[in-house]
Design a protein around this motif. Structure first.
Motif, PDB file in Angstrom:
ATOM      1  N   ARG A 248       0.730  -1.317   0.247  1.00 25.60           N
ATOM      2  CA  ARG A 248      -0.230  -0.265   0.297  1.00 25.60           C
ATOM      3  C   ARG A 248       0.807   1.651   0.516  1.00 25.60           C
ATOM      4  N   ARG A 249       1.694   1.798   0.523  1.00 21.94           N
ATOM      5  CA  ARG A 249       2.951   2.568   0.440  1.00 21.94           C
ATOM      6  C   ARG A 249       3.649   2.742  -0.515  1.00 21.94           C
ATOM      7  N   ALA A 250       4.190   1.432  -1.256  1.00 24.50           N
ATOM      8  CA  ALA A 250       5.169   1.235  -1.999  1.00 24.50           C
ATOM      9  C   ALA A 250       4.909   0.522  -3.251  1.00 24.50           C
ATOM     10  N   GLY A 251       3.625   0.306  -3.091  1.00 27.14           N
ATOM     11  CA  GLY A 251       3.208   0.224  -5.012  1.00 27.14           C
ATOM     12  C   GLY A 251       3.417  -1.712  -5.280  1.00 27.14           C
ATOM     13  N   GLY A 252       3.644  -1.309  -6.183  1.00 28.49           N
ATOM     14  CA  GLY A 252       3.867  -3.337  -6.941  1.00 28.49           C
ATOM     15  C   GLY A 252       4.953  -3.711  -6.544  1.00 28.49           C
ATOM     16  N   ALA A 253       5.649  -3.091  -6.381  1.00 26.22           N
ATOM     17  CA  ALA A 253       7.095  -3.777  -5.576  1.00 26.22           C
ATOM     18  C   ALA A 253       6.853  -4.872  -4.960  1.00 26.22           C
ATOM     19  N   VAL A 254       6.379  -4.650  -4.288  1.00 25.05           N
ATOM     20  CA  VAL A 254       6.327  -5.875  -2.526  1.00 25.05           C
ATOM     21  C   VAL A 254       5.216  -6.320  -3.219  1.00 25.05           C
ATOM     22  N   ALA A 255       5.690  -8.038  -2.224  1.00 22.08           N
ATOM     23  CA  ALA A 255       4.188  -9.323  -2.929  1.00 22.08           C
ATOM     24  C   ALA A 255       4.637 -10.173  -2.158  1.00 22.08           C
ATOM     25  N   SER A 256       3.562 -10.522  -2.095  1.00 16.97           N
ATOM     26  CA  SER A 256       3.493 -11.987  -1.282  1.00 16.97           C
ATOM     27  C   SER A 256       3.520 -13.037  -1.806  1.00 16.97           C
ATOM     28  N   VAL A 257       4.328 -13.938  -1.461  1.00 20.20           N
ATOM     29  CA  VAL A 257       4.026 -15.853  -2.016  1.00 20.20           C
ATOM     30  C   VAL A 257       3.426 -16.528  -1.135  1.00 20.20           C
ATOM     31  N   ALA A 258       2.808 -15.640   0.385  1.00 21.71           N
ATOM     32  CA  ALA A 258       3.343 -16.645   1.467  1.00 21.71           C
ATOM     33  C   ALA A 258       2.132 -17.884   1.207  1.00 21.71           C
ATOM     34  N   GLY A 259       2.435 -19.087   1.116  1.00 25.96           N
ATOM     35  CA  GLY A 259       1.339 -20.457   1.434  1.00 25.96           C
ATOM     36  C   GLY A 259       1.509 -20.687   0.085  1.00 25.96           C
ATOM     37  N   ARG A 260       1.971 -20.490  -0.568  1.00 26.87           N
ATOM     38  CA  ARG A 260       1.982 -20.777  -2.260  1.00 26.87           C
ATOM     39  C   ARG A 260       3.154 -21.378  -2.968  1.00 26.87           C
ATOM     40  N   LEU A 261       4.036 -21.862  -2.091  1.00 29.28           N
ATOM     41  CA  LEU A 261       5.091 -22.375  -2.643  1.00 29.28           C
ATOM     42  C   LEU A 261       5.611 -23.824  -2.196  1.00 29.28           C
ATOM     43  N   THR A 262       5.917 -24.647  -3.064  1.00 26.63           N
ATOM     44  CA  THR A 262       6.857 -25.846  -2.017  1.00 26.63           C
ATOM     45  C   THR A 262       7.979 -25.857  -1.374  1.00 26.63           C
ATOM     46  N   LEU A 263       8.692 -26.881  -0.538  1.00 26.88           N
ATOM     47  CA  LEU A 263       9.919 -26.582  -0.164  1.00 26.88           C
ATOM     48  C   LEU A 263      10.573 -26.024  -1.356  1.00 26.88           C
ATOM     49  N   PRO A 264      10.781 -27.222  -2.369  1.00 28.39           N
ATOM     50  CA  PRO A 264      11.860 -27.133  -3.318  1.00 28.39           C
ATOM     51  C   PRO A 264      11.753 -25.495  -4.401  1.00 28.39           C
ATOM     52  N   GLU A 265      10.361 -25.318  -4.087  1.00 23.77           N
ATOM     53  CA  GLU A 265       9.677 -23.752  -4.929  1.00 23.77           C
ATOM     54  C   GLU A 265      10.881 -22.805  -4.052  1.00 23.77           C
ATOM     55  N   LEU A 266      10.848 -22.591  -2.637  1.00 31.04           N
ATOM     56  CA  LEU A 266      11.609 -22.040  -2.077  1.00 31.04           C
ATOM     57  C   LEU A 266      12.916 -21.533  -2.337  1.00 31.04           C
ATOM     58  N   ALA A 267      12.992 -23.380  -2.151  1.00 29.46           N
ATOM     59  CA  ALA A 267      14.405 -23.566  -2.385  1.00 29.46           C
ATOM     60  C   ALA A 267      15.253 -22.102  -3.871  1.00 29.46           C
ATOM     61  N   GLY A 268      14.206 -23.011  -4.624  1.00 29.34           N
ATOM     62  CA  GLY A 268      14.251 -22.043  -6.097  1.00 29.34           C
ATOM     63  C   GLY A 268      14.448 -20.132  -6.168  1.00 29.34           C
TER      64      GLY A 268
END
Length: 376
Positions: A248-268
């Protein structure tokens, strides 16, 4: 220390199959990897089988490294996880199956042994080594369990009981090209650098206040960086809240991928980050293991047991809290010797944003300069 100072405590003979017991969370697993590497160096012909959690299987199955396979632990008190209830029939079936494999060596790398040593003895290996508190069952070779010792050093010292004295000091996880590409797909455009933030931690007392992560994300975004917030389970709500307010304060430069990644995807994702910032948590330890620079907020007691050993690419910011902010209990008396109080208030609120931001910005700049020099 008698168990590791005797002159006859070298490698065991004719070891072709090794079991390593390590339950717990992601950080617990990563802390044991240097010791497992040391075992593979000492016994290069041996198959190493990790008796671990589904998380360990998700990270290590099919990945290059010393672990040949993961055998998933049954629900067992003090072995699978700290609050796991016993499933006696499942434990019996598991130990019967493991004993039929005829392990030559079994290594306990899961705490002081009150529960884990009897469990390990149930594997019926020819030789056993591990840490033990005074009330724990004896193994063939034993390391005294003293709470304030770095976990990576503790398990390296345990491996040394079996004559495994060489190997890396800190964990390394090999990331496949496919995982790196998946990470790049998740984060999108980050030509001006990528910062990954993890505002969660299993223990609420380790969590830097969420509003500090918001302020940090806003500053890094103002520097032109892409900021991705990660988290899973209970951490996801915190991560999403941080990303929403910072976005909200910084615009589209900040995003969440919380809860969407497998452990190998997080490693990537972590493997392509210019800097990771978080609490003392599994994702911080994984970020270091896959090669990302890290900045972390630590309570001083946790730094002793689980902080990075080097500082070229890994910075820490310490809280020196020694008493619970609510009841005043001495919080340095922890581990198997003392019960914690019931309060979950953060121990790390005295760490300031300015200092964390300065290190994060400096490491991101270092990575950008390195990339330019390499022509990337």
């Amino acid at each position: 220390m008698e168990a590791i100072l005797r002159s006859d405590d070298g490698p065991f003979a004719d070891v072709l199959k090794i079991a390593v017991l390590r339950g717990g969370g992601l950080g617990d697993l990563l802390f044991a990897l240097p010791a497992i590497d040391a075992l593979s160096w000492a016994y290069p012909e041996a198959e190493i089988v990790l008796l671990g959690t589904p998380l360990a299987a998700a990270l290590l199955d099919g990945r290059p490294g010393p672990v040949a396979r993961v055998e998933t632990l049954p629900p067992a008190r003090g072995v699978h996880g700290p609050d796991e209830a016993d499933d006696a029939p499942a434990v019996g079936r598991f130990l019967q199956r493991m004993s039929s494999e005829r392990f030559d060596l079994a290594c306990q790398m899961h705490g002081g042994g009150r529960y884990s040593n009897p469990f390990l003895l149930g594997v019926q290996a020819r030789h056993t080594v591990g840490a033990r508190t005074p009330d724990a069952a004896q193994l063939e070779r034993n390391l005294p369990y003293v709470y304030y010792q770095h976990e990576m050093v503790r398990w390296r010292e345990t491996a040394a009981l079996a004559g495994a004295i060489a190997g890396p000091e800190e964990p390394h996880v090999t990331v496949s090209p496919r995982e790196r590409l998946a990470g790049l797909e998740v984060i999108g455009d980050c030509r001006d650098g990528l910062a990954v933030l993890h505002p969660g931690a299993t223990d609420p007392r380790r969590r830097w206040p969420a509003e500090r992560f918001v302020e940090l994300a806003v500053r890094l975004a103002a520097d032109g960086m892409r900021v991705i917030v990660v988290g899973d389970g209970a951490d996801a709500a915190i991560a999403n809240g941080v990303a929403a307010e910072a976005g909200r304060r910084a615009g589209g430069a900040v995003a969440s991928v919380a809860g969407r990644l497998t452990l190998p995807e997080l490693a990537g994702v972590l493997s392509v980050a210019d800097v990771f910032v978080g609490n003392d948590s599994g994702p911080r330890h994984l970020a270091q293991a896959v090669g990302a620079p890290t900045v972390a907020v630590y309570w001083v007691g946790n730094l002793i047991n689980g902080g990075p050993l080097t500082r070229a690419l890994h910075r820490v910011h310490l809280s020196w809290t020694t008493r619970c902010p609510v009841c005043g209990r001495d919080v340095t008396q922890v581990g198997w010797t003392a019960e914690r109080c019931a309060h979950d208030d953060s121990f790390v609120t005295d760490v300031e944003v300015d200092a964390v931001y300065e290190d994060a910005a400096a490491l991101a700049s270092l990575m950008a300069t390195t990339a330019r020099l390499r022509g990337k």
